[in-house]
Design an enzyme around this catalytic site. Structure first.
Site, PDB file in Angstrom:
ATOM      1  N   ASN A 242      41.118  15.734   5.470  1.00  0.00           N
ATOM      2  CA  ASN A 242      41.257  14.973   4.226  1.00  0.00           C
ATOM      3  C   ASN A 242      40.971  15.833   2.991  1.00  0.00           C
ATOM      4  O   ASN A 242      40.334  15.408   2.052  1.00  0.00           O
ATOM      5  CB  ASN A 242      40.339  13.734   4.242  1.00  0.00           C
ATOM      6  CG  ASN A 242      40.600  12.760   3.097  1.00  0.00           C
ATOM      7  OD1 ASN A 242      39.674  12.207   2.522  1.00  0.00           O
ATOM      8  ND2 ASN A 242      41.851  12.556   2.746  1.00  0.00           N
ATOM      9  N   SER A 243      41.489  17.062   3.007  1.00  0.00           N
ATOM     10  CA  SER A 243      41.280  17.926   1.846  1.00  0.00           C
ATOM     11  C   SER A 243      42.592  18.370   1.220  1.00  0.00           C
ATOM     12  O   SER A 243      42.617  18.825   0.090  1.00  0.00           O
ATOM     13  CB  SER A 243      40.465  19.164   2.239  1.00  0.00           C
ATOM     14  OG  SER A 243      41.239  19.996   3.088  1.00  0.00           O
TER      15      SER A 243
ATOM     16  N   ASP B 145      37.002  11.530   2.236  1.00  0.00           N
ATOM     17  CA  ASP B 145      36.181  10.518   2.899  1.00  0.00           C
ATOM     18  C   ASP B 145      36.428  10.453   4.395  1.00  0.00           C
ATOM     19  O   ASP B 145      37.539  10.699   4.862  1.00  0.00           O
ATOM     20  CB  ASP B 145      36.489   9.133   2.310  1.00  0.00           C
ATOM     21  CG  ASP B 145      36.176   9.065   0.821  1.00  0.00           C
ATOM     22  OD1 ASP B 145      35.087   9.513   0.435  1.00  0.00           O
ATOM     23  OD2 ASP B 145      37.029   8.572   0.067  1.00  0.00           O
TER      24      ASP B 145
END
Length: 143
Positions: free
Chosen positions: A13-14, A65
């Site tokens: 999630n980057s 997140d």
């Protein structure tokens, strides 16, 4: 099409999920879009932020997140964006109406010159835009 909720899922999630999140939100601000990772890195890839900024989409305020944050929510779509065969695509165990996979290479794994690595971010960014525009047109756009 009121209050459509879309969760974009990846491992870290980057990068990819964050770019997809930015594009989908830019296509239609009324859609609730979130992104998460099964092993969320907790930070955004700065090259992904720069690649999006280059075309006028600011994702610098996004957060990285864990998917755990969203398991209790109900989703219209959960879309996984992992691409490589060596990458385990996360499964979402929460409540979801539609599961889709739109896979992309991870540009943060690119090796080589700075120019090559940047070009990989641009290539994947543009592929994500095309993939998510197609998804939006076919599934979410007001007919």
């Amino acid at each position: 099409m009121l209050n459509m909720k879309v969760l974009i899922l990846c491992t870290g999630n980057s990068c990819r999920s964050q770019m997809a999140h930015g594009f989908l939100q830019s296509f239609d601000p009324s859609i609730t879009v979130c992104s998460a990772g099964t092993e969320a890195s907790g930070k955004l890839n700065q090259k992904a932020v720069a690649a999006m900024k280059e075309i006028g989409i600011d994702i610098s305020h996004h957060t990285s997140d864990s998917v755990e944050k969203y398991l209790a929510d109900e989703w219209d779509y959960v879309i996984t964006v992992c691409g490589g065969a060596n990458e385990a695509c996360p499964a979402f165990m929460g409540k979801v109406k539609h599961r889709l996979h739109i896979g992309f290479d991870d540009p943060s794994h690119a090796l080589g010159t700075d120019e090559f690595i940047w070009s990989e971010f641009i290539r994947v960014r543009d592929e994500i835009k095309a993939g998510f525009w197609k998804f939006y047109e076919e599934n979410l756009k007001m007919k």
